[in-house]
Every structure is written in structure tokens, then in C-alpha cells.
Scaffold this motif. Sequence first.
Motif, PDB file in Angstrom:
ATOM      1  N   GLU A 189     -62.751  -3.931  20.613  1.00 50.61           N
ATOM      2  CA  GLU A 189     -62.331  -3.548  19.261  1.00 50.61           C
ATOM      3  C   GLU A 189     -60.814  -3.373  19.235  1.00 50.61           C
ATOM      4  OE1 GLU A 189     -64.654  -0.484  17.345  1.00 50.61           O
ATOM      5  OE2 GLU A 189     -63.121  -0.094  15.843  1.00 50.61           O
ATOM      6  N   PRO A 216     -60.775   8.663  15.653  1.00 50.47           N
ATOM      7  CA  PRO A 216     -62.032   8.365  14.951  1.00 50.47           C
ATOM      8  C   PRO A 216     -63.280   8.490  15.816  1.00 50.47           C
ATOM      9  CG  PRO A 216     -60.559   6.438  14.973  1.00 50.47           C
ATOM     10  CD  PRO A 216     -59.762   7.605  15.467  1.00 50.47           C
ATOM     11  N   ARG A 253     -66.408  10.779  14.567  1.00 48.57           N
ATOM     12  CA  ARG A 253     -67.816  10.367  14.506  1.00 48.57           C
ATOM     13  C   ARG A 253     -68.689  11.287  15.361  1.00 48.57           C
ATOM     14  NH1 ARG A 253     -71.022   6.214  12.563  1.00 48.57           N
ATOM     15  NH2 ARG A 253     -69.252   5.219  11.572  1.00 48.57           N
ATOM     16  N   PHE A 260     -69.795   5.104  19.358  1.00 51.34           N
ATOM     17  CA  PHE A 260     -68.480   5.549  18.919  1.00 51.34           C
ATOM     18  C   PHE A 260     -68.416   7.070  18.756  1.00 51.34           C
ATOM     19  CE2 PHE A 260     -64.735   5.317  15.968  1.00 51.34           C
ATOM     20  CZ  PHE A 260     -63.994   4.344  16.597  1.00 51.34           C
ATOM     21  N   SER A 264     -70.678   3.200   7.928  1.00 55.05           N
ATOM     22  CA  SER A 264     -69.348   2.970   7.337  1.00 55.05           C
ATOM     23  C   SER A 264     -68.331   3.352   8.402  1.00 55.05           C
ATOM     24  CB  SER A 264     -69.050   3.833   6.097  1.00 55.05           C
ATOM     25  OG  SER A 264     -69.854   3.410   5.010  1.00 55.05           O
ATOM     26  N   PHE A 265     -67.199   2.671   8.404  1.00 60.65           N
ATOM     27  CA  PHE A 265     -66.056   3.164   9.150  1.00 60.65           C
ATOM     28  C   PHE A 265     -65.689   4.493   8.510  1.00 60.65           C
ATOM     29  CE2 PHE A 265     -65.628  -1.416   9.765  1.00 60.65           C
ATOM     30  CZ  PHE A 265     -65.212  -1.529  11.080  1.00 60.65           C
ATOM     31  N   THR A 266     -65.405   5.506   9.330  1.00 56.55           N
ATOM     32  CA  THR A 266     -65.105   6.813   8.742  1.00 56.55           C
ATOM     33  C   THR A 266     -63.731   6.833   8.088  1.00 56.55           C
ATOM     34  OG1 THR A 266     -64.337   7.592  10.888  1.00 56.55           O
ATOM     35  CG2 THR A 266     -66.639   8.000  10.320  1.00 56.55           C
ATOM     36  N   ALA A 301     -68.563  -0.617  13.975  1.00 55.70           N
ATOM     37  CA  ALA A 301     -69.241   0.384  13.161  1.00 55.70           C
ATOM     38  C   ALA A 301     -70.573  -0.145  12.620  1.00 55.70           C
ATOM     39  CB  ALA A 301     -68.327   0.869  12.026  1.00 55.70           C
ATOM     40  N   GLU A 357     -75.486  -0.304  16.513  1.00 53.44           N
ATOM     41  CA  GLU A 357     -75.269   0.867  17.357  1.00 53.44           C
ATOM     42  C   GLU A 357     -76.389   1.905  17.297  1.00 53.44           C
ATOM     43  OE1 GLU A 357     -71.451   1.350  15.184  1.00 53.44           O
ATOM     44  OE2 GLU A 357     -70.747   2.041  17.130  1.00 53.44           O
TER      45      GLU A 357
HETATM   46  N1  LUZ Z   1     -64.393   1.984  14.535  1.00 58.34           N
HETATM   47  C1  LUZ Z   1     -63.600   2.637  13.684  1.00 58.34           C
HETATM   48  C2  LUZ Z   1     -65.691   2.272  14.658  1.00 58.34           C
HETATM   49  O1  LUZ Z   1     -62.402   2.352  13.625  1.00 58.34           O
HETATM   50  N2  LUZ Z   1     -64.140   3.584  12.889  1.00 58.34           N
HETATM   51  C3  LUZ Z   1     -65.440   3.937  12.943  1.00 58.34           C
HETATM   52  O2  LUZ Z   1     -65.885   4.803  12.206  1.00 58.34           O
HETATM   53  C4  LUZ Z   1     -66.265   3.269  13.868  1.00 58.34           C
HETATM   54  N3  LUZ Z   1     -67.547   3.593  14.002  1.00 58.34           N
HETATM   55  C5  LUZ Z   1     -68.289   2.969  14.913  1.00 58.34           C
HETATM   56  C6  LUZ Z   1     -67.711   1.991  15.701  1.00 58.34           C
HETATM   57  N4  LUZ Z   1     -66.432   1.641  15.557  1.00 58.34           N
END
Ligand code: LUZ
Length: 755
Positions: free
Chosen positions: A230, A304, A308, A342, A437-439, A508, A709
Motif C-alpha cells: 500500500e 490510520p 482503525r 489494518f 471505508s477508508f477512515t 481497506a 480483510e
Molecule cells: N488504508 C488507509 C487502509 O489509508 N486507511 C484505512 O482506513 C485503511 N483501512 C484498511 C486498510 N487500509
Amino acid sequence: MSRTETAHLSAALHATGEALYADDCVPPDALHATLAIAQSAGGRLLAVDLRAAAVTDGVVAILTAADLKARRTIGPIRHDEPVFTDAEVATWGAPVALVVATTREAAMQAASQVVATVEGSPLPPDLASADDAGIYLTDPHVITWGDVAAAEASAAIVFESEVETPAQDHFPLETHASWASVSADGSVHVVASTQHPTEMAREIAAVLGLPEALVRVEVPRMGGGFGGKESQSTPMGVWAALAARHTGRPVVVRFDRRQHMGWTGKRHPFRARSRAAFDATARLVSHTVDLVSDGGASLDLSGPVMDRALFHLDAGCFTPNGRFTGRVARTSRPSNTAFRGFGAPQGLAVTATVLQRAARHFGLPLEEVWRRNVYTEGRDVAPYGQVIEDPRGAAVLARVCSQSDIEELRREVDRFNASSVYVKRGVGVAVATFGISFTNAMLNQAGAVVNVYTDGSVRVHHGGTEMGQGLHTKVATLIAARFGLPIGRVIVADTDTGIVPNTSATAASSGTDLNGAAAMHAADAIAERLATVAATSWGVDPSTVRFEDGSLHSAVGSRSFADVAQAAWVQRVPLSAAGTYATPGIQYDRVAGRGTPFAYHTFGAAVVEVEVHGLTGEHRMRRIDIVQDCGRSIAPLIDRGQIEGAFIQGAGWLTTEEVRYDGLGRVTTLGPSTYKIPSAGDVPAHFQVTLLPNADAPRVVGHSKAVGEPPLNLAVAVPAALREAIGAFGPGEPILGLPASPERILAAIDAVRRG
Ligand code: LUZ
Ligand code: MTE
Ligand code: MOS
């Protein structure tokens, strides 16, 4: 829209070994580059001696910080990672030079001749010492709600627990690799193994001092990413592009397994201190948790990941009062990074442990404690203030209990344990509620381009990357269904920032939700035009036209999709469209600790039976049952594969996989001989996975739900089962260190026997 059991589009290529990856298409004249590292775990870099390396046979160039003309640092959130180290050596793998040579062997040989002089002392080597020394990468993130003091005062019992969860190597079969070439006009083309081609392109542009529009990153497919690609693939592309520009030739940078394991980040180890209060009915009334994670040397995505973890400390259970705080410690380890889940598995592991203590205390089966605590209508507000819509934790739990016949299973286990002295069995249960969702709300957007050709074939470009998870297969399935075509008529192109730019990482678990929705918007636009062309020829209303069985149909006739596409072209109706998608309704205020960070939640439940050998500490899984809410699955075969793979990967994290570090924070487990990921033989014959039926998710593309995930979290059922088995050896409370190696299991059995 009928849904058949579509196999992964690359299944045959994967199985035969014919699938191509980034470094399978390196041009024959490419140079090979490898890093020279500081060979020190920390301090100030005083000098780099390149003399011996420079005269090594085959060496073409050696790049150092002196060759950087624009931005000198990179990083996904904070630019705190030097492209080449010129001052602080923060970790063992700190790159001081990139050696470019005609062969990989020559580059490796020369890199080993680079001598860096470093003075001073390294950062703390682990979480505990960094926490003691007060060395952090972030300020605390705090979520408080309700009245903890009042809740504890009226509680039946308060448990204090300390839970530590370990690191984990991503172990993708394909290690990091990128190659770059530079054209005469200065444009840069990179082929990369990355989950985030846009970030790689942006960082290349910044470091080379180029407009982003001149940099194009393409991703064929990955042999696994699991979050490790990532952010941490980005420097590979930056190094390759720098070297390609410097030498004027294509340059490939790849890590072998030792480099990959030794120099790149892992899943974050976490330490949690928890105070959990329950009422007399075994319901959580308050939970206070302090989390500290080991961020490693730089920030990377640690912020992040911690967020999470905090969001998932609720374990999908209604907790009326509490306070969660989280802070990232800075250590000399390679910077820890995204890994499937994550942070959520680390958060869930804490609360799952506490629920099991409650089950033991109240004399209830673990599934009953979960049942009493999971979100239900009316008990559905998360600590961060979001109302959990349509909570399905109780539904998946009930189904998995009946699927596994858990009551009979427990009776059998009790019978077995009563007559077996050295071998004991245990049953573990877990429910995993995962926010999708991406937080960081801005990341929840995607783009796509759909082209229809006059023979009726379709080419889809979208911003997501394929890492084995089946994203391209799901997008092709959606688009084929929209046009009423067999899936074979839809081609999903390799990811390319020159065609779909400004993408988010494929991460995510939202790859299909975001890119699938963007591609559907593009397909909708074309379908409306085609419907109009056909409807006009029939003299009917376009809204009555259906796409099915390779044709467009109305009450008065049918025409093949290809025929209508050809007619549209003749009438100069465009057959291409771009589509975008942005998840509506999400926001989070980090200072207030309140918001609606997630578009929705997914729900899964698992029942696991294990057997533990009291003389050796070895264990094996005997049965796994899982029920997972995938909404209306777009590709059930793929979802099943994701659930099986994620669960086993999680089981590896908590049992056999142990990343070892020395006293300097240097990784010492550098290959499969010392680092044990699960293999086929570790999977029990009884491994039953069911997708929750009648589970349409109305606001998600295809009415599906994300799956990549979430099921990894269910692996917390494995240590739960181990604790039950260990508890059968004696009167004491089973307290199990993780990962649950034979040594730790034996130590736990010993303690239980002593009472
Ligand atoms: N990556 C990210 C992620 O930048 N924000 C997230 O919330 C996230 N969640 C799961 C996996 N990658
Ligand atoms: N499955 C395979 N085969 N390989 C992978 O690398 N990565 C996982 C999951 N499943 C991964 C995988 C992770 S960490 C994520 S976030 C999702 O896939 C990303 O893809 P998706 O959003 O399309 O589900
Ligand atoms: Mo997955 S950890 O979001 O790449």
C-alpha cells in the motif's frame, strides 16, 4: 441479473504459472539496481565510501543523496523517509546508496562494498522501551463516551487485562519489484508491483522534479500485497525512476526474500491495557483501553492503523461507557505498515480476550457472552457515535452455531477431555464486525473508463489493482451483467495512472465498492445511449429496453449488443464514458472522537475446534466453521477464497508466524526456514464457509459487501479455542502469549496446572 459461480479470471494463468508480474516484462537491456544500506541500526551518518563499489565489474552508476535535486524525502502521510539517508540513520535498512549495474549479481556484490560510517545510538528497539522512554510518532487519539466511573461503580465485576499482539510478515509470494524507463521527452514509465500506483507516480514526480502528468505507473497484477504494497512499494518506483533517468536506460529494482523481510515493515505489534466492567448478566457496561503500537522508524500509515484499531476495540459489541486512547511509539524497527485488517484485528483481539474472561467468570459459553453483547437494534451506537445500521452480528453468530452444531461439539470436547490426559481440546468463538471505508473520508473515491467496441466487446479501465483478490473478476462480472453480456466479452485492462489518474490505494477492502461503482457509472452512461439507439429503431421508450443474453430486448424486438454498438458508431454516438464514485455520508472528527467514518459494517462469525498436546505444546485446528456477510455476493467462489485465505492468514499471525528481532531492532527471520506461514497441511478437513443468505446491501454496488480483510479478524477464535483447551489442563486461568508457539502454550499449561 443472474449470478453464476465465476472463477477468478486469472485462475488458469495462476495455476499454470503463465501469469505475468511486473518483473516478468523487464526489457532485455535493463540495468539492475540494489540498495546499499547503512549496516547500522541507528545514529548519524558521517560518511559513505563508494570507492570499492565504484570499481566493481559491471557497475554503471551509484546514486546517493547528492543526486537528489528536488524533494529528498517521501512518505504516504508525513514525508519522513529519506530517499537516500544523508543524516539520521533510523533503522537497519536505511538506504545510503543505489548501486546500478549490468547484472543483479554485480549490483549486489558492489552494494556489499559500500561502507557507511555512523556515529551515535539507535532508537529503542521495541515498543516497551520506546514507550518507557516516551518516544512517539503521534499524539494520542482519544475516543471517550458515557460515564466510566459510574458504570464501574455499579458493575458486577471489573477485569484488568494486558494484551500484546505480535508483528506479522506479509509474505507475498511476489516480493517488491518495479522497473522504470525514461523517454527522450523526459516522461517516465514505471511498471510496478504496487497497491497504490498513484502515490508512486506522485512521489516519483516530486523526487524527480517533474509534472505528475509526465509520470505513468502501470500495474499488471501482484503476486499478493496484503497491505505491504500500500505504501512500501513507493520507494521501489522512486529508486528505479531516479536510476533510469540517471543512466538513460531501463532499470529494475527488486528485493529478494531476505531483503524484503529484512528491510520492510510488518503488521504493527500492539500493547493494550484494558479495564472492562460487566454487569451481572455478563453485559459490558464500560471499557477503558490504552493502546500503544510499534510504528517502527517512520510514520508510514501508523496513524490510520491506530485509528482503525480504536474503531474496532468495540469488537462489534455495544459498550455504553468508555475511553479508548491510542498512541504510536517510534522504534528502530523497519517502519510498520498496512496489513490486512489494518489495526482492527489488534483491537478486536483485546476485547475478545476480555469477553472470554467474562465467559469463564460467569460460567457461560463464549458464544453466549458474544450473543449478549453484539450490537442489536436499540443497542447499536458505536463509541465513535455512528449508529450501526442493520446489525447482523447476532444473525451470523446464530448461523455459525447451528452450522457447527456447537452444543454437540462442546459435549464431545468435554467427553474427550474427561478421558484424555495429555491431549486436550477446546472450542473458540468469535464475531467480527468490520467498518468499511477508508477512515480518511477523502480517500473514498474512484474513477473508471469503459470503452465499447463495434464488435460488442468491452474494455474496462479502473483505478484498482489486482493482487489476487479477484477485483478485476468482480468488476468484469458487474459490467458484463449491466450489458447483458457473457463475462468473456469484458476485458479489464491493467491498472494505468495515464488512463485513470488520482486513484486511492486498492485497500481497506473497498476496491470493488469504489472502482466497481465508478465503472458502473460509466457503463450506465453507455447503456443509456445504446438503449436510445435501439429504442429509436423500434419506436419504443428507451427505459423499456433490457440488456440480456448478449442482446437488447423490447416488447417489439431484439438486436444483438454488437449490432446496436455498430449502429451507435454509424450514428456517431460515443461508445466510451468515464465514471466516478465518491462514498456519500462519511466524515470523522478526530479531535472530538465522533463521526460516521464507515459507509457500512460487515459481519462474520467463526467457531473453531483445536487440539493441544500437553507434552509438546503443539496444536492443530480440527474444525473451522465460518458464516460471513458478503451482502449479495458478486462472485461467491472468490468471496469463499477470500474468507478461507484471510482466516488462515490470521491464524498464522496468532500461532506459527513469529517475526524475530535482535536487540537493535533488526529482523532475524529472513525466510521461510525460520518464519512459518501456514500451509495446506495446517488446514483442517472440516473447513466450512457459508455466505449469509438473503443479505442484500442496498447502498453498495451490486448490493454486495466488502470481504478482503474482515474474515482475518475471525482468527481471534483460534487463541480463544487454545485457551479453552489449555484451561482443561488444570484449575488456573489460561493466559496465553501470542503468537501461540509451542513454548508459549507449554508455559500457559504449566501456569494453569499450578492453578
Ligand atoms: N488504508 C488507509 C487502509 O489509508 N486507511 C484505512 O482506513 C485503511 N483501512 C484498511 C486498510 N487500509
Ligand atoms: N487476497 C489476495 N489473494 N492477495 C492479497 O494481497 N490483500 C487483501 C485482500 N485480499 C490480498 C487479498 C487486502 S489487505 C485488501 S485491503 C483487499 O484484498 C484489497 O482488495 P479489495 O479491496 O479489492 O478487496
Ligand atoms: Mo489492505 S491492509 O487495506 O491493503
